[in-house]
Structure formats: C-alpha cells, structure tokens
Design an enzyme around this catalytic site. Structure first.
Site, PDB file in Angstrom:
ATOM      1  N   GLU A  13       0.810  -1.229   0.000  1.00  0.00           N
ATOM      2  CA  GLU A  13       0.000   0.000   0.000  1.00  0.00           C
ATOM      3  C   GLU A  13       0.838   1.271   0.000  1.00  0.00           C
ATOM      4  O   GLU A  13       0.420   2.296  -0.532  1.00  0.00           O
ATOM      5  CB  GLU A  13      -0.965   0.006   1.186  1.00  0.00           C
ATOM      6  N   PHE A  17     -11.949  -7.149  13.665  1.00  0.00           N
ATOM      7  CA  PHE A  17     -10.848  -7.632  12.828  1.00  0.00           C
ATOM      8  C   PHE A  17     -10.479  -6.572  11.793  1.00  0.00           C
ATOM      9  O   PHE A  17     -11.346  -6.052  11.107  1.00  0.00           O
ATOM     10  CB  PHE A  17     -11.238  -8.935  12.134  1.00  0.00           C
ATOM     11  N   GLN A  18      -9.214  -6.279  11.692  1.00  0.00           N
ATOM     12  CA  GLN A  18      -8.674  -5.279  10.776  1.00  0.00           C
ATOM     13  C   GLN A  18      -9.308  -3.909  10.950  1.00  0.00           C
ATOM     14  O   GLN A  18      -9.443  -3.143   9.999  1.00  0.00           O
ATOM     15  CB  GLN A  18      -8.770  -5.752   9.320  1.00  0.00           C
ATOM     16  N   LYS A  52     -17.712  -0.542   5.559  1.00  0.00           N
ATOM     17  CA  LYS A  52     -18.186  -1.476   4.528  1.00  0.00           C
ATOM     18  C   LYS A  52     -19.689  -1.357   4.294  1.00  0.00           C
ATOM     19  O   LYS A  52     -20.163  -1.475   3.158  1.00  0.00           O
ATOM     20  CB  LYS A  52     -17.823  -2.918   4.926  1.00  0.00           C
ATOM     21  N   MET A  65      24.579   8.426   2.165  1.00  0.00           N
ATOM     22  CA  MET A  65      24.342   9.719   2.816  1.00  0.00           C
ATOM     23  C   MET A  65      24.561   9.626   4.316  1.00  0.00           C
ATOM     24  O   MET A  65      25.083  10.535   4.948  1.00  0.00           O
ATOM     25  CB  MET A  65      22.927  10.218   2.490  1.00  0.00           C
TER      26      MET A  65
END
Ligand SMILES: Cc1ncc(C[n+]2csc(CCOP(=O)(O)OP(=O)(O)O)c2C)c(N)n1
Ligand SMILES: [Mg+2]
Lengths: 177, 601
Positions: free
Chosen positions: B62, B124-125, B174, B497
């Site tokens: 993502e 959940f999630q 949802k 760097m």
C-alpha cells in the site's frame, strides 16, 4: 516586524468558529500538541446554525511570530470558518465560571472558617449554590485572575475541589468575529 | 435507461455506495486508481470489475500505491488516487500520505473500514484510520451515512487540489459501500469554509515591485509552489527572471520551473546546493521567494540566513509566511497569479533597475561560479571505478539523444542529491523526488505512477542500492502492466548519505551503514521478468546506459560506483550559507559543525 516584538511573549485569546463535526476538537488539539504550542485554556460549545457551528475559545501564549503562526495554522483547517484574535483586535470580555468546594465545619464541630468564607464570597460576588453543615459550593464568574485570587483565599479556609470552565470571550461593542 | 451500468447510474435511482463512489470518482475525472484489495473494500472491487472507465493498477504494497499516486499527480498536475483496505492497508499507507503532505502533492486515498456498527469494537482489521492519519493528511473524512458519500468524495477532491495541495483520506465503512443511496453531482457553490486566497493583493504587489526595482543585489528563490501552480506559473517565472535580469535559484522541489540551462540559473540552493546559489542567497539585498518555505535544508542556521536582505514571499499558504523567517512583504496568492501580477506591475512601472549595481552583482556571482563547485575527477584509465557524479552526467548527456519525453524519479540519499546537481531539468513536473519527508523507497513506485500517466515516456528512477530494496516488490507491478521503467542504481554498497554524516560528524565510525548481503540485481531483475545489466568500471558505463535506453522493458542497471565519494558542496546542519564545505580536502576544518549542529538532522 521589529525583533523586540518577535521575541517577547504574550498571551492571546483566540476565538475559532468551526463546523461542528466529529474530530474537529481532536484536529485543533492535535495541531497544538503536534506543533508544540501552549494551551492555557480551551472551551468549546455549539453556538450557531442549529448546532452545526461551534465556537472554540483558546487562550495560548507565545512570541508574536508563534501566535501569528497558530492563527494561520488554525485558519487553514478545512472545517474552520473564522479565526479571530480577540486580544489583538480591540477591547474584549473574557470570563470563566468556577464551582469551588470549601469544606469548613461549623463552630459546634470545631470549625471557625464559615463566616470568613461567606464574607469573602460576598466581597467577590460568589454565590452559594450548595451548603451543608460541613461545606459550601460557591459559584463564581469572572476573569481568570479574579477566579485565581478567590481560589487562593479559600485555600486556608478548607478549599477541597475546584471545577472551572475555561475562558469564553467576546469583543466589546458592535464588533463580531 | 434501465441499464444498470455503474457509471451511468441515474441520480434519481438509489445505487449501492460502491457504485456511487465510482460515479463520483469518474465525475472528478479519475481514470486510474492505484490499489490493493482486502475484506472491507470488496464492494469497491466488485464495482470496479463491472466497468471500464476507471483502470485499477494492482500494486504490491500500500505504501507504493500512495507513492504511485504521487508520481501520477506530480507528472500530470492532476489528483492521484489510491485505494487500500482497512487496518494494515491503511497503516501501510501512512508513509505515503505523510510524504504527500510534506511535499504538497494532491492525493485522495480511499481506505476501507469495518462496518459502522463495529467501529470502536476492536473488530478484525479495524484501525482508527482517521485518528492515525489526521496529522498525516491535509484533511480526512469518515463517511457515516450513505447519503453523505458522494458529497464527501467531491469535497475531498476539492480540498486535495485547492490552496496548498495535499493528501486527503476518505474512510469508508463497509456498510456504507453496500447500502443504497442517491448520487449527488459535484457542487456548484463555493465550499462553506475552505476558500483559500489565490488572487494577490495589489498593494503588496506594488510594494514588492518598488523593492525589486531598487535592488542592487537581487535574488530569486523558487520552490515547489511554482510547480504546483501549473505550467503558467513556470512560464511567468521564466519571463520575470529574464525580463528583470536577476539571478535565480531553486529548491529541490522547484527544479525545472526555471530552465536549468539558462545562464541566469545558479543551480539548486541549500545543504547540497551550489556555491554560487548559497553565497548569492547570503549576500543579496533583495530576496524574492516564490512558492518555497524557508525549509531548514535551505536556510541553514536561521540567524545567519540571508542577513542583509529585504524579503518578499509569495505563498498560497499563509502559515508558511513568517514561520521561520520574518519577511517584509508577504503575498498570499497562487504563484501563477502573483507572478502574472508582478510582471504586469513591473512593466507598468517606469522606474529603471540599477543596472550598474546589478552588473557588479553578476560579476561577483560569476566569480563564485568560477570556483566550479560541482567539479570532480573521473579517472579514465581502463578499469577505473565510476564516479557517481560521472554516472549521472553521462545519463543526462546520453538521454539528450533520446526522442521520448523524459521523467526522472529518485530514491533518497547521495544519489538523489547528485541527480539534482548533475541532471539538468528544463521543464516543471519532470522530477519527482521525496523532498520534505525524504522517503527511501519513493522512487520506484513514483516512477510506476509516472509511467502509467505517460505510457510512451522514458521514466528513470535514479536509485541507491539501499533505497531500492525498500519497495523492490513493485518490480512485480512493472511486470504485470509491462511498464518499461528504468532503474538506475548508483551502487556504492553503503547507505552513502548516512555514511557521509558518520564520516564528517562521527569520526568515521560507519555503524550499520554498509549494505551487506546485497542481492544480485541482475538476477533479481531476471526473476521479476525485467532485464538486468551491470557496469563494473568506467569502460562499461556508456554501453550500459545505451542498452538500458534501447530496451523496451523494465530494466535494472546496477552501476558500481566509488563507495567513498561524498556529496559536495555541503552546508553542515546548523551552519550558515557562507560556511559551506566544498570538498573532502576541507572537511577537517569544518567551522560550522558544532555540538549544536550535531543535534540537527
Ligand atoms: C525510510 C527511510 N529510512 C531511513 C532513512 C535515512 N536515510 C537517509 S539516506 C539513507 C541511505 C540511503 O542509501 P542508498 O539508497 O544506498 O543511497 P546513497 O546515499 O548511498 O546514494 C538513509 C538510511 C530515510 N531517509 N528513509
Ligand atoms: Mg548507497
């Protein structure tokens, strides 16, 4: 801006008109904590548009540059309609309310502070809103300094608990934010 | 029409939220979404399945969806769109959101959420996505009523692209995606509260012109705001600089707004900017800042920053003005409008500029240019190790012979600074790099987004061997969509760097900065259906670059460069512009590196 103005600290009372939506308070408070600004006092309540607009009054302190920065940061939040620096734009009123509980038994129970507490309350125009043989609750409205002074006077007389609203403020005269 | 094609749904007939969502996206001009599916966004994927108007690009992580949306946005000037699932999908997106926030990139990110009745239940999630992303976005929304959905989507696009652009999250439970509701088209009335000022104040423009005309040592300092304001801003800037005869520098974010090949361009300024740009900033008497924000990479020590100048600052974001550096003439406006107004007022004002003084200023600048601060020595004996600067310079020179439009993205590190120094950008929107957040792993997914928006262009990610591994999984996305992105790795086997700072500030103790156990990048390319190539010495370099450019597939070019090379000039953190280190021979005597400087990043 001259340097002297940039570096000296001042207290600012800022009124913010916002959409009354979930998360708006978290947004404002997160802005202050995330950027390290001070919050001395914060009040919020729905005020307009059938409850769809809320007004947040914030008392903060910082250098002139920081205060200008705070206002600009508030102003760019999407749900913010207006930001007004009341402490900069002319005379204004700032008030808070406190409920102050003093536990001071009457003389029969060994106390000797009740009369003194009532006398001071009278002088400060604090109202007695609850009384028992053991205690008083005073209600008082005024400037932050006045409330601070009264609370200090009550301390030796049995100050037990203080509940304060934080500052609400409005410009004097016909000006609106 | 009874036809229930999702993007043709009737405003008067209720449709499932997911279809309303796609309709709103389409009305906002969205043609591509970068996303990754999951349980909470299944209704959206179902709706996507039934239509062709919006293309979905399946990323492999993502974070990459967000960077790809950023690359798409930066190379097109449009809003980029990402779609992720709830919980881990949303938390993975946070780095990309913060990156877009820091660099003012317009992105809308749709996040799935558990159904409204489960919010707050540790379902959940479930993650508190609006809570987590509040400081990572310009604004965010949780849609709680189906009827709000279309309105919120339109508003999110408006907020993302207006004023100072930025990322906006729409959290979509949802049940909202399934429940039926009516569509509402984009509003025609102005937003109730968010209406950024775009038109400059005429009085301030007049004050600015008066100061600019009186300048003896003027300097124009430009930033990403010029690019965000669109091509008209870059054109107006170029006209103003040429008309005025003033020197011009740019931040990393602004490169390309003014053509790098123009003799009035002094190169990038700041920590790894050119000697002439930084000394001109330090010595100027009038400073015109257009769309830059006096960032610490640019100013160095604040109390020594451009001490003798009167400052004019054009910015669309009032909170950027007087934040770090007090200015004399603040101008809150869109950069294109402000520059157009400035040009008009400049031309209308008969006052001449102080030609002799400005000529003397240019002589001083030319003296600084004579130091040739970007010089380096590339040994030519057969088998010589490649200097990283030379690799970029050759890449630049050889790509001049290519007919395609060229876009460059970078990762973060020395290679990024070398790209900014040695690749010359002539046009805006052609360099995508993570400036404000400095996100390793940005370049490959950003290049993906650019290539999707410009299928025929040549898109090159100038990478480091460490950074590229942070989103290397996106090689899979390149393969799936046959995106011929070229990954040009300056492989110095170090987090160069960081190593450089350890060398300069920590006694050369290279703690944990060696890139041990690197993969074989040629085989890695092969296993991801791409083409791998390698340059081991200066003898191979041109050939590898030519082969890379000639290849019509994705390429990883692994360029072995000198691991000891450092990026100069450098203004150490906490030092002033005139305390610059020009090269390694000077490092021992770094006046600017104090303990106070060491606490800075
Ligand atoms: C996500 C992330 N983690 C850590 C850093 C700190 N950091 C900045 S540059 C750098 C090294 C980059 O190494 P490489 O990609 O090989 O580039 P080089 O400097 O060698 O060109 C690191 C670790 C960062 N910028 N981003
Ligand atoms: Mg490296």
């Amino acid at each position: 801006m001259p340097d002297s103005q940039l570096n000296s600290c001042r207290t600012a009372t800022i009124a913010v008109l916002v959409d009354n939506e979930p998360g708006i308070l978290a947004r404002v408070v997160g802005l202050f904590s995330g950027r390290g600004y001070n919050i001395d006092s914060l009040t919020v309540a729905a005020v307009e548009d059938g409850g769809n607009r809320s007004r947040i009054n914030i008392v903060t302190s910082g250098t002139e540059m920081v205060i200008e920065q705070i206002k600009a940061q508030l102003d760019r939040l999407v749900p913010v309609h207006r930001v007004a620096d009341l402490s900069k734009n002319g005379p204004y009123l700032a008030r808070e309310m406190a409920l102050i509980k003093v536990v001071c038994p009457h003389e029969g129970a060994g106390g000797n502070n009740r009369a003194e507490a009532l006398r001071l309350a009278d002088a400060f125009r604090a109202r007695v809103v609850d009384a028992t043989t053991e205690s008083f609750v005073f209600e008082m409205t005024g400037s932050t300094d006045k409330l601070d002074a009264f609370v200090e006077l009550m301390r030796p007389l049995g100050l037990a608990e203080v509940s304060r609203t934080g500052v609400v403020a409005i410009a004097r005269g016909t000006r609106v934010i | 029409m009874p036809d229930a094609h999702p993007h043709q749904i009737h405003a008067e007939i209720p449709a499932p939220g997911a279809e309303i969502l796609l309709r709103a996206l389409k009305d906002q001009g969205v043609d591509v979404i970068f996303g990754y599916p999951g349980g909470s966004v299944l209704p959206i994927y179902d709706a996507l399945f039934n239509q062709n108007a919006i293309r979905h690009i399946l990323v492999r992580h993502e974070q990459a969806a967000l960077h790809a949306a950023e690359g798409y946005a930066r190379s097109t000037g449009r809003v980029g769109v990402a779609l992720v699932t709830s919980g881990p999908g949303a938390t993975n997106a946070v780095t990309g959101l913060t990156d877009a926030l820091m660099d003012s990139i317009p992105v809308v990110c749709l996040t799935g959420q558990v159904p409204t009745h489960l919010i707050g239940n540790d379902a959940f999630q479930e993650a508190d996505t609006t809570g987590i992303t509040r400081p990572a976005t310009k604004h965010n929304y949780l849609v709680k009523r189906p009827g709000d959905l279309a309105r919120v989507v339109h508003e999110a696009f408006y907020v993302a692209r207006s004023g100072r652009p930025g990322p906006v999250v729409i959290d979509l439970p949802k049940d909202i995606l399934i429940g039926k509701t009516l569509y509402t088209p984009p509003p025609e009335t102005p937003h109730r509260s968010y209406r950024p000022q775009t038109q400059p104040d005429a009085g301030q423009i007049a004050r600015a012109v008066a100061i600019l005309k009186s300048a003896k040592r003027p300097m124009v300092y430009t930033g990403g705001g010029v690019i965000n304001a669109g091509p008209a801003a870059a054109e107006a800037l170029t006209r103003f600089v040429r008309k005025s005869g003033f020197p011009c520098t740019s931040t990393l974010m602004g490169l390309g707004a003014f053509p790098a090949s123009d003799p009035q361009f002094l190169g990038m300024l700041g920590m790894h900017g050119t000697y002439e740009a930084n000394l001109a900033m330090h010595g100027c008497d009038v400073l015109l800042n257009v769309g830059a924000r006096f960032d610490d990479r640019v100013t160095g020590r604040l109390n020594a920053f451009s001490p003798g100048s009167r400052k004019i600052h054009i910015d669309i974001d009032p909170s950027s003005i007087n934040k770090n550096v007090p200015v004399d003439v603040p101008i809150v406006a869109d950069a294109a409008r402000a520059l157009a107004a400035l040009l008009a007022a400049w031309e209308a004002d008969p006052t001449p500029v102080d030609r002799p003084a400005i000529a003397a200023w240019w002589r001083q600048i030319d003296g600084w240019k004579g130091i040739d601060c970007l010089r380096y020595i590339q040994p030519r004996d057969p088998g010589s190790i490649i200097k990283p600067q030379y690799a970029i310079q050759r890449l630049y020179e050889i790509t001049r012979t290519v007919k395609q439009e060229i876009f460059i993205t970078t990762e973060v590190g020395q290679h990024q600074m070398w790209a900014a120094q040695y690749f010359k950008f002539e046009e805006p929107n052609h360099l995508m790099t993570s400036g404000g957040l400095g996100t390793m792993g940005y370049g490959l997914p950003a290049a993906m987004g650019v290539q999707i928006a410009h299928p025929d262009a040549l898109v090159i990610d100038i990478a480091g061997e460490a950074s590229i591994l942070m989103n290397i999984q996106e090689m899979g996305t390149l393969a799936q969509y046959r995106l011929p992105v070229k990954i040009f790795i300056l492989n110095n086997e170090y987090m160069g760097m960081v190593r450089q700072w350890q060398e300069l500030l920590h006694g050369g103790r290279y703690s944990e900065t060696y890139s041990a156990a690197l993969p074989d990048f040629v085989k890695l390319a092969d296993s991801f259906h791409a083409v791998g190539m390698r340059a081991k010495s200066v003898d191979d370099l041109d050939r590898v670059i030519h082969e890379m450019l000639a290849c019509d597939r994705a390429v990883i070019a692994d360029i072995a460069v000198d691991p000891k090379e450092n990026c100069f000039p450098m203004i150490p953190s906490g030092a002033a512009h005139n305390e610059m280190i020009l090269g390694s021979e000077q490092v021992g005597s770094v006046a600017g590196v104090t303990d106070e400087g060491k606490v800075l990043v």
